[in-house]
Design a protein around this motif. Sequence first.
Motif, PDB file in Angstrom:
ATOM      1  N   UNK A   1       0.911  -1.093  -0.002  1.00 31.90           N
ATOM      2  CA  UNK A   1      -0.011  -0.050   0.086  1.00 31.90           C
ATOM      3  C   UNK A   1       0.846   1.335  -0.077  1.00 31.90           C
ATOM      4  N   UNK A   2       0.202   2.407   0.088  1.00 26.87           N
ATOM      5  CA  UNK A   2       0.956   3.699  -0.254  1.00 26.87           C
ATOM      6  C   UNK A   2       2.148   3.886   0.827  1.00 26.87           C
ATOM      7  N   UNK A   3       1.334   3.573   2.178  1.00 24.96           N
ATOM      8  CA  UNK A   3       2.415   3.980   3.394  1.00 24.96           C
ATOM      9  C   UNK A   3       3.584   3.062   3.493  1.00 24.96           C
ATOM     10  N   UNK A   4       3.446   1.808   3.104  1.00 29.30           N
ATOM     11  CA  UNK A   4       4.333   0.679   3.208  1.00 29.30           C
ATOM     12  C   UNK A   4       5.457   1.300   2.084  1.00 29.30           C
ATOM     13  N   UNK A   5       4.922   1.495   0.800  1.00 32.48           N
ATOM     14  CA  UNK A   5       5.828   1.802  -0.314  1.00 32.48           C
ATOM     15  C   UNK A   5       6.559   3.072   0.057  1.00 32.48           C
ATOM     16  N   UNK A   6       5.977   4.000   0.485  1.00 34.54           N
ATOM     17  CA  UNK A   6       6.664   5.243   0.975  1.00 34.54           C
ATOM     18  C   UNK A   6       8.062   4.858   1.852  1.00 34.54           C
ATOM     19  N   UNK A   7       7.710   3.861   2.949  1.00 37.53           N
ATOM     20  CA  UNK A   7       8.656   3.494   3.900  1.00 37.53           C
ATOM     21  C   UNK A   7       9.714   3.003   3.052  1.00 37.53           C
ATOM     22  N   UNK A   8       9.329   1.854   2.300  1.00 38.35           N
ATOM     23  CA  UNK A   8      10.372   1.009   1.466  1.00 38.35           C
ATOM     24  C   UNK A   8      11.107   1.986   0.450  1.00 38.35           C
ATOM     25  N   UNK A   9      10.818   2.952  -0.109  1.00 43.82           N
ATOM     26  CA  UNK A   9      11.270   3.916  -0.877  1.00 43.82           C
ATOM     27  C   UNK A   9      12.654   4.594  -0.100  1.00 43.82           C
ATOM     28  N   UNK A  10      12.245   5.066   1.097  1.00 48.17           N
ATOM     29  CA  UNK A  10      13.166   5.477   2.084  1.00 48.17           C
ATOM     30  C   UNK A  10      14.277   4.515   2.631  1.00 48.17           C
ATOM     31  N   UNK A  11      13.927   3.360   2.746  1.00 43.03           N
ATOM     32  CA  UNK A  11      14.721   2.365   3.235  1.00 43.03           C
ATOM     33  C   UNK A  11      15.876   1.957   2.082  1.00 43.03           C
ATOM     34  N   UNK A  12      15.113   1.829   0.891  1.00 48.01           N
ATOM     35  CA  UNK A  12      16.059   1.465  -0.332  1.00 48.01           C
ATOM     36  C   UNK A  12      17.122   2.519  -0.510  1.00 48.01           C
ATOM     37  N   UNK A  13      16.461   3.861  -0.616  1.00 45.30           N
ATOM     38  CA  UNK A  13      17.306   5.011  -0.677  1.00 45.30           C
ATOM     39  C   UNK A  13      18.415   5.242  -0.054  1.00 45.30           C
ATOM     40  N   UNK A  14      18.205   4.899   1.367  1.00 47.31           N
ATOM     41  CA  UNK A  14      19.265   4.997   2.552  1.00 47.31           C
ATOM     42  C   UNK A  14      20.256   3.627   2.330  1.00 47.31           C
ATOM     43  N   UNK A  15      19.830   2.643   1.521  1.00 45.12           N
ATOM     44  CA  UNK A  15      20.579   1.559   1.481  1.00 45.12           C
ATOM     45  C   UNK A  15      21.849   2.139   0.191  1.00 45.12           C
ATOM     46  N   UNK A  16      21.290   2.624  -0.801  1.00 42.89           N
ATOM     47  CA  UNK A  16      21.968   3.086  -1.924  1.00 42.89           C
ATOM     48  C   UNK A  16      23.068   4.442  -1.150  1.00 42.89           C
ATOM     49  N   UNK A  17      22.474   5.030  -0.531  1.00 44.29           N
ATOM     50  CA  UNK A  17      23.480   6.210   0.038  1.00 44.29           C
ATOM     51  C   UNK A  17      24.481   5.881   1.043  1.00 44.29           C
ATOM     52  N   UNK A  18      24.204   4.538   1.682  1.00 45.21           N
ATOM     53  CA  UNK A  18      25.279   4.167   2.901  1.00 45.21           C
ATOM     54  C   UNK A  18      26.574   4.114   2.337  1.00 45.21           C
ATOM     55  N   UNK A  19      27.010   3.242   1.240  1.00 47.46           N
ATOM     56  CA  UNK A  19      28.148   3.179   0.820  1.00 47.46           C
ATOM     57  C   UNK A  19      29.068   4.588   0.543  1.00 47.46           C
ATOM     58  N   UNK A  20      28.390   5.719   0.276  1.00 45.95           N
ATOM     59  CA  UNK A  20      28.670   6.990   0.286  1.00 45.95           C
ATOM     60  C   UNK A  20      29.022   7.833   1.383  1.00 45.95           C
ATOM     61  N   UNK A  21      28.665   7.146   2.563  1.00 46.42           N
ATOM     62  CA  UNK A  21      28.875   7.738   3.803  1.00 46.42           C
ATOM     63  C   UNK A  21      28.014   8.892   3.830  1.00 46.42           C
ATOM     64  N   UNK A  22      26.818   8.834   3.224  1.00 43.59           N
ATOM     65  CA  UNK A  22      25.589   9.864   3.394  1.00 43.59           C
ATOM     66  C   UNK A  22      24.522   9.489   4.429  1.00 43.59           C
ATOM     67  N   UNK A  23      24.774   8.282   5.212  1.00 43.69           N
ATOM     68  CA  UNK A  23      23.692   7.938   6.046  1.00 43.69           C
ATOM     69  C   UNK A  23      24.376   7.334   7.554  1.00 43.69           C
ATOM     70  N   UNK A  24      23.891   7.960   8.616  1.00 45.18           N
ATOM     71  CA  UNK A  24      24.591   7.312   9.826  1.00 45.18           C
ATOM     72  C   UNK A  24      24.229   5.989  10.054  1.00 45.18           C
ATOM     73  N   UNK A  25      25.267   5.426  10.867  1.00 46.69           N
ATOM     74  CA  UNK A  25      25.201   3.980  11.169  1.00 46.69           C
ATOM     75  C   UNK A  25      23.680   3.879  12.044  1.00 46.69           C
ATOM     76  N   UNK A  26      23.532   4.875  12.809  1.00 50.03           N
ATOM     77  CA  UNK A  26      22.432   4.773  13.761  1.00 50.03           C
ATOM     78  C   UNK A  26      21.079   4.780  12.894  1.00 50.03           C
ATOM     79  N   UNK A  27      20.971   5.397  11.894  1.00 49.91           N
ATOM     80  CA  UNK A  27      19.820   5.523  11.077  1.00 49.91           C
ATOM     81  C   UNK A  27      19.658   4.216  10.290  1.00 49.91           C
ATOM     82  N   UNK A  28      20.804   3.437  10.011  1.00 48.07           N
ATOM     83  CA  UNK A  28      20.688   2.282   9.228  1.00 48.07           C
ATOM     84  C   UNK A  28      20.343   1.150  10.199  1.00 48.07           C
ATOM     85  N   UNK A  29      20.661   1.201  11.339  1.00 45.72           N
ATOM     86  CA  UNK A  29      20.174   0.328  12.298  1.00 45.72           C
ATOM     87  C   UNK A  29      18.570   0.359  12.683  1.00 45.72           C
ATOM     88  N   UNK A  30      18.283   1.647  12.641  1.00 53.09           N
ATOM     89  CA  UNK A  30      16.606   1.939  13.001  1.00 53.09           C
ATOM     90  C   UNK A  30      15.999   1.566  11.754  1.00 53.09           C
TER      91      UNK A  30
END
Length: 209
Positions: free
Chosen positions: A35-64
Amino acid sequence: METYSALHEIPGMFLAGFCLSCAERGSGVFSALSDETDAEWFSYALESAWKAPLGEVEEGELLGILEELEEREESFDADDPGTKGFSIVQSAMLAANAIAVFMNPIPSRAEMSGQTLETILGSFDFKLGGSEISMIEAGEEEEVGRLQQLEQDAQKSFMSSVRSLSSDQMEAGLTRTFLEDLRDSCAPVRDEIKMATASVAELAGWNEE
């Protein structure tokens, strides 16, 4: 599968790249079923995963993100393979695994991304093929469906792209250019998977759930 054994031979940082590509292609499943709510959250999670190797996401956020995925998993009926809930959770786990492998690059853990997506797509091939069981003669290899074959080819393409890197490029690791090119290369298969997922949902009556 040769691709999975080859994961043990590449630098650890590229294991995250392999998992990211699986997650990007597998996002077609999640976006088609959630649904729309879960899709929005997943988009954020996936985007964060792509940003992680570039050092653009803190470890605490990834663990969250990993913790929240665990909580959200409980809201889906994901115990029965072949169900809508199972497909949603498994596709979401691809993003989680990309983050986990980035934080702790283990080849066997990276293999899970490829195997999980192949399992999802194999079940979709079965449904789209009329759920007919074909007999395999002794010594014959099991026939791979169209979607699963697309994924296997994409995984082999990733390994070829890593092997073709120069020593300097290999040492540089997951640069912004490499990641952008990798993500772009996933789009055609991701969109194909999304369309196929919609067809599976219609055949299985998932749209009525």
